[in-house]
Design an enzyme around this catalytic site. Structure first.
Site, PDB file in Angstrom:
ATOM      1  N   ASP A   1       9.427   9.834  -5.178  1.00 23.48           N
ATOM      2  CA  ASP A   1       8.222  10.348  -5.819  1.00 23.48           C
ATOM      3  C   ASP A   1       7.801  11.702  -5.253  1.00 23.48           C
ATOM      4  OD1 ASP A   1       8.195   8.107  -7.348  1.00 23.48           O
ATOM      5  OD2 ASP A   1       6.508   7.147  -6.341  1.00 23.48           O
ATOM      6  N   GLY A   2       7.977  11.879  -3.934  1.00 19.55           N
ATOM      7  CA  GLY A   2       7.643  13.160  -3.316  1.00 19.55           C
ATOM      8  C   GLY A   2       8.480  14.296  -3.879  1.00 19.55           C
TER       9      GLY A   2
ATOM     10  N   ASN B   1      -0.976  13.457  -9.171  1.00 22.47           N
ATOM     11  CA  ASN B   1      -1.459  12.178  -8.649  1.00 22.47           C
ATOM     12  C   ASN B   1      -2.952  12.163  -8.358  1.00 22.47           C
ATOM     13  OD1 ASN B   1       0.896  10.761  -8.798  1.00 22.47           O
ATOM     14  ND2 ASN B   1       1.382  10.873  -6.626  1.00 22.47           N
ATOM     15  N   GLU B   2      -3.383  13.043  -7.456  1.00 23.65           N
ATOM     16  CA  GLU B   2      -4.778  13.012  -7.040  1.00 23.65           C
ATOM     17  C   GLU B   2      -5.164  14.279  -6.306  1.00 23.65           C
ATOM     18  OE1 GLU B   2      -2.533  12.420  -3.680  1.00 23.65           O
ATOM     19  OE2 GLU B   2      -2.644  10.656  -4.961  1.00 23.65           O
TER      20      GLU B   2
END
Length: 259
Positions: free
Chosen positions: A46-47, A120-121
């Protein structure tokens, strides 16, 4: 599509997998092009996908992303390293369906206006002292939070940092923003909502404080100083990340497998 690029996690195994993908696609008639790629294949986890999204931020309207997982956690990736032949054949022979995920747009107001984006955030965090945040939604005062900070996540980010804050995991296909406090202080003199707040993606959330000078703005895997900033606003952007899907995707199965 016939032009592709690779963004690869920095370990020998991921580079080995990426080399196989590159050779097979070039032999299949595709062109490796880092500058004008139409498909960006992310080899890692994911990174690596977050890294690729920010690397191609100015070209999002022209590129799609596909993840091949080589690590321990790959919620955003569609294939594992054991499915290498399958993913190569899918790219060469199949027209993918697409899944779109909107980005958060973060604007920091100081002497200069600075803009950031997150898949994501975003988080406002202060590890030096208690951060006091006045939060308004659509210019209507909502609450005052005292603690280490706040996290505002998207649907895509609901399984990331948000989940560690006891935030809700949001079903695929819903476009929302979710606000969570980070180690909020609750006592007889001060109370805040102290639970996740899920809101429609048409909202604009503003954070104000008498000082942000020791706080940090974190957006996905990146960060920036908030020194001299007076206000930070967040809303869903018109920018979006497009993922290529070459086979059926079950969000529930992915949750079950990972958690």
């Amino acid at each position: 599509m016939n032009k592709f690029a690779l963004v690869v996690k920095q370990d020998d195994h991921s580079h080995h997998i990426a080399a196989k993908i590159k050779t097979a696609l070039c032999e299949g008639g595709w062109t490796f092009d880092l500058e004008k790629a139409e498909l960006v294949i992310c080899v890692g986890g994911d990174g690596t996908i977050l890294q690729a999204v920010h690397q191609y931020m100015d070209q999002l309207q022209d590129v799609q992303f596909l993840g091949v997982h080589t690590g321990t956690l790959g919620f955003l990736t569609d294939y594992t390293q054991n499915e290498l032949e399958e993913v190569i054949q899918a790219i060469l022979t199949t027209e993918p369906e697409v899944y779109e995920s909107k980005l958060l747009e973060i604007t920091a107001y100081g002497k200069e206006v600075k803009r950031y984006y997150a898949l994501n955030e975003m988080r406002i965090e202060n590890v030096i002292r208690t951060q006091i945040l006045e939060i308004s939604i659509d210019e209507e005062p909502f609450e005052i939070c005292r603690g280490s900070g706040v996290c505002l996540s998207t649907q895509a980010g609901s399984t990331a940092y948000n989940r560690s804050l006891r935030g809700a995991v949001i079903d695929s296909g819903l476009s929302i923003m979710q606000l969570c406090e980070i180690t909020g202080i609750q006592n007889s003199l001060h109370r805040s909502l102290n639970v996740p707040y899920i809101m429609t993606d048409t909202r604009t959330v503003a954070f104000r404080s008498h000082t942000f000078d020791e706080a940090t703005l974190c957006y996905d895997h990146l960060h920036a100083s908030l020194e001299g900033i007076k206000k930070v606003t967040c809303r869903m952007s018109n920018k979006k990340v497009v993922f290529s899907r070459y086979r059926p995707y079950s969000y529930l199965k992915r949750l079950k497998n990972l958690y």
